[in-house]
Design an enzyme around this catalytic site. Structure first.
Site, PDB file in Angstrom:
ATOM      1  N   ILE A   1       0.855  -1.193   0.000  1.00 61.15           N
ATOM      2  CA  ILE A   1       0.000   0.000   0.000  1.00 61.15           C
ATOM      3  C   ILE A   1       0.887   1.237   0.000  1.00 61.15           C
ATOM      4  O   ILE A   1       1.958   1.256   0.605  1.00 61.15           O
ATOM      5  CB  ILE A   1      -0.902   0.063   1.253  1.00 61.15           C
ATOM      6  CG1 ILE A   1      -1.404  -1.338   1.644  1.00 61.15           C
ATOM      7  CG2 ILE A   1      -2.080   0.965   1.016  1.00 61.15           C
ATOM      8  CD1 ILE A   1      -2.334  -1.316   2.836  1.00 61.15           C
TER       9      ILE A   1
ATOM     10  N   CYS B   1      38.589   2.544  27.154  1.00 63.41           N
ATOM     11  CA  CYS B   1      39.441   1.879  28.135  1.00 63.41           C
ATOM     12  C   CYS B   1      40.638   1.307  27.361  1.00 63.41           C
ATOM     13  O   CYS B   1      40.449   0.648  26.335  1.00 63.41           O
ATOM     14  CB  CYS B   1      38.655   0.750  28.793  1.00 63.41           C
ATOM     15  SG  CYS B   1      39.705  -0.391  29.692  1.00 63.41           S
TER      16      CYS B   1
ATOM     17  N   LYS C   1      -3.333  -0.202  10.946  1.00 65.40           N
ATOM     18  CA  LYS C   1      -2.287  -0.890  10.178  1.00 65.40           C
ATOM     19  C   LYS C   1      -1.486  -1.678  11.212  1.00 65.40           C
ATOM     20  O   LYS C   1      -0.792  -1.100  12.059  1.00 65.40           O
ATOM     21  CB  LYS C   1      -1.390   0.110   9.449  1.00 65.40           C
ATOM     22  CG  LYS C   1      -0.300  -0.564   8.632  1.00 65.40           C
ATOM     23  CD  LYS C   1       0.229   0.390   7.595  1.00 65.40           C
ATOM     24  CE  LYS C   1       1.307  -0.131   6.689  1.00 65.40           C
ATOM     25  NZ  LYS C   1       1.893  -1.408   6.845  1.00 65.40           N
TER      26      LYS C   1
ATOM     27  N   GLU D   1      -9.011   1.431   9.265  1.00 62.06           N
ATOM     28  CA  GLU D   1      -8.693   0.350  10.207  1.00 62.06           C
ATOM     29  C   GLU D   1      -7.226   0.430  10.595  1.00 62.06           C
ATOM     30  O   GLU D   1      -6.432   1.090   9.894  1.00 62.06           O
ATOM     31  CB  GLU D   1      -9.020  -1.015   9.586  1.00 62.06           C
ATOM     32  CG  GLU D   1      -8.287  -1.269   8.298  1.00 62.06           C
ATOM     33  CD  GLU D   1      -8.876  -2.443   7.517  1.00 62.06           C
ATOM     34  OE1 GLU D   1      -8.472  -3.567   7.813  1.00 62.06           O
ATOM     35  OE2 GLU D   1      -9.708  -2.227   6.625  1.00 62.06           O
TER      36      GLU D   1
HETATM   37  S1  IVH Z   1      -5.004  -4.187   3.303  1.00 56.06           S
HETATM   38  C1  IVH Z   1      -3.776  -3.929  -1.195  1.00 56.06           C
HETATM   39  N1  IVH Z   1      -5.182  -3.714   5.873  1.00 56.06           N
HETATM   40  O1  IVH Z   1       0.454  -3.549   5.314  1.00 56.06           O
HETATM   41  C2  IVH Z   1      -4.094  -3.778   0.237  1.00 56.06           C
HETATM   42  N2  IVH Z   1      -3.047  -4.260   5.010  1.00 56.06           N
HETATM   43  O2  IVH Z   1       2.064  -1.813   3.623  1.00 56.06           O
HETATM   44  C3  IVH Z   1      -4.145  -5.041   0.953  1.00 56.06           C
HETATM   45  N3  IVH Z   1      -1.293  -4.365   6.689  1.00 56.06           N
HETATM   46  O3  IVH Z   1       1.070  -5.903   2.824  1.00 56.06           O
HETATM   47  C4  IVH Z   1      -3.762  -4.942   2.370  1.00 56.06           C
HETATM   48  N4  IVH Z   1      -2.533  -3.884   8.424  1.00 56.06           N
HETATM   49  O4  IVH Z   1       0.296  -6.850   5.055  1.00 56.06           O
HETATM   50  C5  IVH Z   1      -4.361  -4.038   4.865  1.00 56.06           C
HETATM   51  N5  IVH Z   1      -5.519  -3.325   8.121  1.00 56.06           N
HETATM   52  C6  IVH Z   1      -4.698  -3.633   7.124  1.00 56.06           C
HETATM   53  C7  IVH Z   1      -3.327  -3.870   7.337  1.00 56.06           C
HETATM   54  C8  IVH Z   1      -2.526  -4.178   6.239  1.00 56.06           C
HETATM   55  C9  IVH Z   1      -1.311  -4.187   8.017  1.00 56.06           C
HETATM   56  C10 IVH Z   1      -0.075  -4.692   5.905  1.00 56.06           C
HETATM   57  C11 IVH Z   1      -0.339  -5.650   4.772  1.00 56.06           C
HETATM   58  C12 IVH Z   1       0.284  -5.015   3.570  1.00 56.06           C
HETATM   59  C13 IVH Z   1       1.114  -3.937   4.151  1.00 56.06           C
HETATM   60  C14 IVH Z   1       1.254  -2.800   3.178  1.00 56.06           C
END
Ligand code: IVH
Length: 760
Positions: free
Chosen positions: A84, A442, A129, A127
Site C-alpha cells: 500500500i 578503556c 495498520k 482500520e
Molecule cells: S489491506 C492492497 N489492511 O500492510 C491492500 N493491510 O504496507 C491489501 N497491513 O502488505 C492490504 N494492516 O500486510 C491491509 N488493516 C490492514 C493492514 C494491512 C497491516 C499490511 C499488509 C500489507 C502492508 C502494506
C-alpha cells in the site's frame, strides 16, 4: 470401545476442543483451565492413535505435526499481494511556521480519489495498520489448503505447517464460507506475549528479539513447526485475494462476515463518508491504538465499494483504492534516573540512560543509549532530567530531548570522565579520548568487560551465530577464566558449558530469576553451532574478531582481497591501503593555505614541498592498488586496525589457536576466483562500477542483498544522490524512494534484481 463408539467420542472431543479453542482465542472468554484443555486433547490423541482410520486433517491434534522441513516450497499467489502507498504524518518540527496540518497527505489523497472517480466518494473505511507480517491463507471447500508469506508479492513461501500451529486460525471454515476463499491478514505477537517470550529467552541466555514484528518474522521462518507452536503468534485478517462464488461488494461487508467464518477481524473498524469524518477517524485511531494489545504503525484507508477498486486500478506497486497513513513514532516523557556506562568490545565507554520504565510503541523501555558525551552535551542531558524518548524506526529507543521546564534546580552538566573518576568502570584501567574523537576508551587490553562484549560479538547472529552464547553465558565464561580471548570458546567441551552456573537474571517483570545451570541440552546445541562455524566464510570470521571499525561491509571487502585468514594476517595490500590513508590525512591536516589560523611563509613552503612528495607516493600507491577496484568500505583506518590486530598479542594468539584447531577461514568472494580484481576485466561482473542504495522491507536481510551487490562488483551506500545508479526498493520504501523518483534514479524491485543477476 468399538469403532462406532470411538467415532462418536472422537467427534464429541473435537467439537468440544473446537468450542474451547474458539472461546479462548477468538472470544477471550475461556471456560476451562489449560490443564483441562490439555487433558481433552490428550484423550483425543490417544483415541486417534488407536483408530487411525478416523483421523482427519482438520482435527485439533493436527495443528503440530510432521518432521521439520528442509526448506520452504514456493507458492504463486493467484492474486498478487500488492503493498500500500504510504502517506507520512508530518512531524511537529515540520509543522512550525509552515501552515501545514499533520495529515496534509490525507487531504491530498482524498481529493485525488475524488478526482479519479469524477465526483463524491460514497464511502471509505479506516482500520489499524497492524505492524506484523503479511500472510495469505487459501481455504478450498472450507478446508485450509495452504498458507503463504507475501514474498515478492507474486510468489511467497509455503508456511502452512507453521500457520496451522496458530490456534486462533480455523483449520476448517463453517459452511457459509465461499468454496474458494483466499483470505489475507497480518501475523503478529501481542505485546504481552512478546515481553514474556523475551524474558524467557534472556533468562535462558538467548538473545532478545528487537520488537514483536521481528519476533513474528523470525518465528514464521522456522522450519520446525514444533518450535513455532511454542511461540505465541496470532493473526488478524484484513483483506482477500481470490474468492469464487459470492465475493464481497464492500470492504465493510467483508469485515462483518469474518467473525461468522471464525476468522479474527480487527475490533477497531470505521466507515466514513466525508473528508472530515475520515480525518476524525484517523485521529481517533491514533489516540486509541496505544491501548491495543499489539503494535500498530498507521491507519489503512480503503475505498469501501469494491466495484470502484476496478475503476481506480493500481500502479505497478500499489492499488489506488487504498493508502496507509503512517503515524510518527510514538514519543513519551520519562525520568532519567541514572546513567550507566557500558564498555564495548573495542573499549569504548557508552553512556546508557537508566529510565523510569515507560510503555512505548509496544514494549516497556527502561534503558536507552545516549551515544556519547558530545551528543549528551549537545542535547544537554543531565541525570534527574525528564526526557522525551522515541523508538527510532520503532526499534531502538533513543533520548530525543530534555523537557527543560521540569529540570531539577541543582542538576549539573554530565561529565563522563568525572563520573567514572577517570577509570574504566569494569577494570579500573586507564581511559583516554583521542584527539578528534568523541568517545572515551578503556585502554586495558585485558579488561574483562571488553572480553565479555568481544565474546558476545564473536557469537552473535551477524557473525558466527553461536547458539545460546548470550550475555549470561559470556559473562560466566570470562568470569571463570575459561575464555579471555573469544577463540578459546571454540575448544571448550560440552561439559564445560553444561556446568556453568549462570547468575540470576532480572526479568522484565522486575522479578529475579533463580540461579540456573546452563545444562547439557543447551551446551550440546552450542557445541554443535561451534562445529558449524568452522565452515563459515572468511568475512564472517573477520567481523567476529571484534577488530575496531571492521563491520560486515569492511569484512566482505577484505575477504574479497584475501584468500584466507592467514593471507589477511600477512597481506601485501593492507599496509598500502593504510599508508595511503595516513598520507591523505596528513595532507588534509596540513593545508598549504589553511582556512583558519596563519602559518609563516617558511612553513608554507615546507608544507608544499612535503605535500608534493607525499602526493607522489599516494599516486604510486593508488596506481598499484587500482586493479583491485577497492571499495571505500575498506579505507586506511580499517586497514591499519586489521594490521594492528594481527600484530597484537590477542591477534597472534587468535591465529595460533585457530591453527591448532585446524580452522582456516576461507574467502567465498575472493577476487581471483570470481574474477573481480587484478588481471580480470571488472566489467565482466554484472554490477561492476555501479552504486546502489537499499531501502524498504525485502524478503531477506539487507545484509544479504548488500553482500550480493558487493560480490557482483557493485558498491552500496546509505543515501540516494546523483551518484546512485540503482535503488533496490522493498515494501514500505519511504523517503529514499521519493528521492530516487525525484532525481530519476532507477528503482529496482526484488524480482527485477533477481532477474539482473540471473541474466548475468
Ligand atoms: S489491506 C492492497 N489492511 O500492510 C491492500 N493491510 O504496507 C491489501 N497491513 O502488505 C492490504 N494492516 O500486510 C491491509 N488493516 C490492514 C493492514 C494491512 C497491516 C499490511 C499488509 C500489507 C502492508 C502494506
Amino acid at each position: 470401545m468399538n469403532e462406532e463408539e470411538a467415532e462418536e467420542k472422537i467427534n464429541y472431543l473435537r467439537e468440544l476442543l473446537h468450542r474451547h479453542n474458539h472461546l479462548y482465542y477468538l472470544e477471550a472468554t475461556p471456560e476451562i483451565s489449560d490443564s483441562e484443555y490439555d487433558a481433552l486433547m490428550h484423550e483425543l490423541r490417544e483415541l486417534e492413535q488407536l483408530h487411525p482410520a478416523l483421523l482427519i486433517p482438520d482435527s485439533p491434534t493436527q495443528r503440530v505435526g510432521g518432521a521439520p522441513l528442509s526448506e520452504f516450497q514456493s507458492i504463486t499467489h493467484p492474486v498478487k499481494m500488492l503493498s500500500i502507498e504510504d502517506i507520512h504524518q508530518l512531524k511537529e518540527e515540520e509543522l512550525e511556521h509552515s501552515g501545514k496540518e499533520r495529515d496534509e497527505g490525507i487531504v491530498e489523497w482524498f481529493s485525488k480519489i475524488e478526482k479519479n472517480l469524477g465526483g463524491g466518494i460514497s464511502g471509505l473505511t479506516v482500520e489499524p495498520k497492524i505492524d506484523g507480517v503479511a500472510v495469505s491463507l487459501m481455504y478450498r471447500n472450507g478446508l485450509l489448503d495452504y498458507a503463504a508469506t507475501r514474498g515478492d508479492g507474486t510468489t511467497g513461501d509455503d508456511i502452512t505447517a507453521n500457520i496451522k500451529t496458530i490456534r486462533s486460525i480455523p483449520l476448517r471454515l463453517p459452511l457459509n464460507a465461499p468454496p474458494v476463499f483466499e483470505v489475507r491478514g497480518e501475523a503478529f505477537m501481542h505485546n504481552k506475549d512478546f515481553d514474556n517470550l523475551n524474558s524467557d529467552r534472556q533468562s535462558q541466555g538467548l538473545s532478545a528479539f528487537i520488537n514483536p514484528r521481528n519476533a513474528t518474522a523470525g518465528t514464521l521462518k522456522q522450519l520446525d513447526p514444533v518450535a513455532v507452536s511454542l511461540r505465541p503468534l496470532d493473526v488478524i485478517f484484513h483483506s482477500f485475494g481470490l474468492v469464487e462464488e459470492g465475493s464481497f461488494k464492500t470492504i465493510s461487508e467483508f469485515h462483518e462476515i469474518l467473525p461468522s467464518l471464525n476468522l479474527k477481524a480487527d475490533k477497531w473498524f470505521r466507515s466514513v463518508t466525508s473528508l472530515s469524518e475520515l480525518r476524525d477517524a484517523i485521529a481517533a485511531l491514533d489516540n486509541d491504538r496505544h491501548s491495543f494489545s499489539y503494535a500498530t504503525d498507521g491507519a489503512v484507508i480503503k475505498v469501501n465499494d469494491v466495484d470502484l477498486h476496478q475503476k481506480l486500478g493500481s500502479t505497478a506497486k500499489y492499488p489506488r483504492w487504498a493508502c496507509a497513513f503512517k503515524f510518527c513514532p510514538e514519543q513519551k516523557e520519562t525520568l532519567l534516573e541514572s546513567i550507566s556506562i557500558q564498555v564495548g568490545r573495542t573499549g569504548v565507554l557508552t553512556p546508557v540512560a537508566e529510565l523510569s520504565p515507560v510503555f512505548i510503541s509496544g514494549t516497556t523501555v527502561s534503558r536507552a543509549t545516549l551515544h556519547n558525551e558530545d551528543e549528551m552535551r549537545r542535547k544537554d542531558i543531565r541525570i534527574g532530567d525528564t526526557v522525551v524518548i522515541e523508538k527510532a524506526g520503532e526499534i531502538i529507543p533513543a533520548v530525543i530531548k530534555v523537557n527543560k521546564e521540569k529540570r531539577i534546580a541543582d542538576s549539573k552538566p554530565f561529565d563522563l570522565f568525572k563520573y567514572v573518576e577517570g577509570k574504566c568502570p569494569s577494570c579500573n584501567g586507564q581511559i583516554t579520548k583521542g584527539q578528534g574523537f568523541v568517545a572515551w576508551k578503556c585502554v586495558n587490553l585485558t579488561c574483562p568487560e571488553k572480553a565479555v562484549t568481544r565474546l558476545r560479538h564473536f557469537g552473535s547472529r551477524q557473525t558466527l551465530n553461536l547458539e545460546g552464547l548470550g550475555d549470561a553465558v559470556a559473562e560466566k565464561l570470562v568470569e571463570t577464566g575459561l575464555v579471555a580471548n573469544p577463540v578459546k570458546v571454540l575448544s571448550l567441551e560440552i561439559s564445560d558449558f553444561a556446568d556453568l552456573e549462570l547468575d540470576p537474571a532480572k526479568l522484565k517483570s522486575g522479578e529475579i530469576s533463580k540461579p540456573r545451570r546452563f545444562g547439557e541440552k543447551k551446551a550440546t546445541l552450542l557445541k554443535k553451532s561451534i562445529e558449524e562455524a568452522r565452515n563459515l566464510p572468511l568475512n564472517k570470521w573477520l567481523s567476529a574478531l571484534g577488530i575496531p571499525t571492521i563491520g560486515e561491509s569492511a569484512a566482505i571487502e577484505c575477504s574479497r582481497l584475501h584468500e584466507s585468514l592467514s593471507c589477511v594476517a600477512c597481506s601485501d595490500f593492507l599496509p598500502l591501503i593504510a599508508e595511503r590513508g595516513e598520507h591523505e590525512n596528513w595532507i588534509k591536516a596540513n593545508p598549504v593555505n589553511p582556512k583558519t589560523g596563519n602559518i609563516t611563509e617558511a612553513e608554507k613552503a615546507k608544507r608544499k614541498e612535503t605535500a608534493a612528495v607525499i602526493r607522489a607516493r599516494i599516486h604510486e600507491i593508488s596506481e598499484s592498488l587500482s586493479p583491485l577496484k577497492l571499495s571505500p568500505e575498506l579505507g586506511g583506518v580499517a586497514a591499519r586496525e586489521i594490521i594492528k590486530f594481527f600484530n597484537s598479542n590477542l591477534g597472534k594468539e587468535t591465529l595460533s589457536e585457530l591453527k591448532r584447531l585446524a580452522i582456516e577461514p576461507r574467502s567465498d568472494n575472493y577476487f581471483k576466483k570470481i574474477g573481480n580484481g587484478p588481471g580480470s576485466t571488472e566489467s565482466s561482473l554484472p554490477f561492476a562500477s555501479t552504486t546502489w542504495v537499499i531501502t524498504g522491507t525485502l524478503s531477506k536481510s539487507r545484509q544479504h542483498f548488500k553482500q550480493l551487490i558487493v560480490q557482483n562488483g557493485g558498491k552500496v551506500t546509505g543515501s540516494v544522490s546523483g551518484k546512485t545508479d540503482y535503488l533496490l526498493a522493498g515494501d514500505n520504501a519511504g523517503s529514499k524512494l521519493a528521492k530516487a523518483n525525484e532525481i530519476s534514479v532507477k528503482v529496482i524491485t526484488e524480482p527485477l534484481f533477481e532477474g539482473m543477476l540471473e541474466k548475468s
